[in-house]
Enzyme design. Structure first.
Site, PDB file in Angstrom:
ATOM      1  N   THR A  37       0.822  -1.213   0.000  1.00  0.00           N
ATOM      2  CA  THR A  37       0.000   0.000   0.000  1.00  0.00           C
ATOM      3  C   THR A  37       0.855   1.261   0.000  1.00  0.00           C
ATOM      4  O   THR A  37       0.486   2.270  -0.592  1.00  0.00           O
ATOM      5  CB  THR A  37      -0.930  -0.033   1.233  1.00  0.00           C
ATOM      6  OG1 THR A  37      -1.784  -1.165   1.096  1.00  0.00           O
ATOM      7  CG2 THR A  37      -1.781   1.209   1.349  1.00  0.00           C
ATOM      8  N   ASP A  84       0.540  -6.766   5.015  1.00  0.00           N
ATOM      9  CA  ASP A  84      -0.074  -8.077   5.298  1.00  0.00           C
ATOM     10  C   ASP A  84       0.951  -9.132   5.712  1.00  0.00           C
ATOM     11  O   ASP A  84       0.695  -9.944   6.607  1.00  0.00           O
ATOM     12  CB  ASP A  84      -0.850  -8.586   4.065  1.00  0.00           C
ATOM     13  CG  ASP A  84      -2.096  -7.756   3.779  1.00  0.00           C
ATOM     14  OD1 ASP A  84      -2.455  -6.897   4.595  1.00  0.00           O
ATOM     15  OD2 ASP A  84      -2.716  -7.985   2.713  1.00  0.00           O
TER      16      ASP A  84
HETATM   17  N1  ASP Z   1      -2.749  -5.605   1.212  1.00  0.00           N
HETATM   18  C1  ASP Z   1      -1.667  -4.669   1.355  1.00  0.00           C
HETATM   19  C2  ASP Z   1      -0.343  -5.393   1.231  1.00  0.00           C
HETATM   20  O1  ASP Z   1       0.068  -6.020   2.144  1.00  0.00           O
HETATM   21  C3  ASP Z   1      -1.755  -4.005   2.664  1.00  0.00           C
HETATM   22  C4  ASP Z   1      -0.672  -3.003   2.927  1.00  0.00           C
HETATM   23  O2  ASP Z   1       0.304  -2.866   2.263  1.00  0.00           O
HETATM   24  O3  ASP Z   1      -0.832  -2.278   3.914  1.00  0.00           O
HETATM   25  O4  ASP Z   1       0.277  -5.310   0.224  1.00  0.00           O
END
Ligand code: ASP
Length: 326
Positions: free
Chosen positions: A13, A90
């Site tokens: 993210t 994650d």
């Molecule tokens: N789903 C995302 C990932 O882990 C969540 C994040 O980066 O905060 O890539």
């Protein structure tokens, strides 16, 4: 003099944008963090490597091994003082712990991420990256193992875990708390990890399963893992380290094949131990040869077993038991 910091981007993210029309958060053509190099350069001499551009559910132990190799290769060429890795949240704790177990260099290593993508209100990515560079450039950050820095807190890779799906204070170290904080004036450590372990690995191809216990669990999946010739199994057991009696036969099947079975608790505080004497209780499991882990969560115990079994001199079952006492 400014410290030299290696920044490695892997995606997540922190490197994504929200599509205003659909609300979908996803990677774009360019990493939005690359437009902020002047703010980073004020804190340190920065070398940037774009290792991957992946959401962290796409990260595998093989990517983790590549990251370790990138850090080691870059260090050979230019002896930087610290490395900061940006990563999706994650699986961030898994990459951080893998590097904690496998990178043996006299530098600080910090892993960071963001809960809000780069163009969302209250985006925390750039802030966390700047905090992480401050921590990586601080001389007290060396010898504390790999650190995870988000939301003004410094956590050890061994204890930190993602605890909330969306809150920016998601990273917590249950039972132990952070080991330091980042303030406007600087970096303050208030704890030091008591021990650090290092393993030398060249590959990560062993098959290690992670199974969560539940009321009414039976042996079916455990027998399947034995038949699929898994190299090791982590069981997130109930409470203090117990399992439903119907799961015991499956564990026996694995142990007869000399497949290491490591028990952690599905409680996120406390340590699994051999306390209870009923069928499926910790005492019976320990006598059967189940290995009790010293407080790691399931996903980290899985990585530790993977790393231990991939080490240059592969440990026997007795040695695996010793390794999990740490
Ligand atoms: N789903 C995302 C990932 O882990 C969540 C994040 O980066 O905060 O890539």
């Amino acid at each position: 003099m400014k410290k030299h910091i290696l920044v490695i981007h892997t995606g997540g993210t922190i490197s994504m944008m929200e599509d205003a029309a659909t609300g979908a958060v996803k990677p774009g053509e360019e990493n939005p963090l690359s437009t902020h190099s002047s703010s980073l350069e004020q804190l340190a001499d920065i070398t940037v490597r774009e290792a991957f551009h992946l959401p962290s559910p796409h990260i595998t132990p093989d990517h983790m091994l590549q990251l370790k190799q990138i850090i080691e290769e870059e260090y050979k060429q230019k002896q930087f003082q610290g490395a900061v890795i940006t990563h999706g949240t994650d699986t961030l704790e898994e990459t951080a712990y893998f590097l904690d177990l496998t990178v043996d260099l006299p530098i600080s290593i910090v892993v960071t991420g963001a809960m809000r993508s780069s163009n969302e209100i209250g985006a925390d990515g750039l802030y966390n990256l700047l905090s992480s560079i401050k921590v990586a450039a601080n001389e007290n950050s060396v010898d504390k193992g790999v650190l995870v820095v988000l939301n003004d807190e410094i956590h050890s890779a061994k204890n930190v875990t993602k605890t909330h799906t969306s809150n920016v204070s998601t990273f917590q170290s249950p039972q132990y708390g952070p080991i330091g904080i980042v303030t406007k004036r600087g970096v303050i450590f208030h704890h030091k990890p008591t021990s650090l372990e290092k393993y030398s690995v060249n590959g990560v191809s062993k098959k290690i399963a992670l199974i969560k216990a539940h009321a009414g669990m039976d042996s079916a999946l455990l027998f399947a893992l034995r038949d699929l010739k898994y190299d090791g199994v982590i069981v997130e057991a109930l409470g203090q380290g117990n399992l439903p009696p119907a799961a015991v036969e499956g564990l026996e099947g694995l142990i007869e094949e000399k497949i290491p079975v490591v028990l952690v608790s599905r409680c996120f505080n406390g340590i699994a131990q051999d306390i209870y004497g009923y069928a499926g209780g910790g005492k019976q499991l320990k006598e059967m040869g189940v290995i009790f882990s010293n407080g790691l969560n399931g996903q980290k115990a899985r990585l530790k077993l993977l790393v231990a079994l991939s080490a240059s001199n592969e440990p026997d079952l007795k040695e695996v038991e010793e390794i999990f006492k740490n």
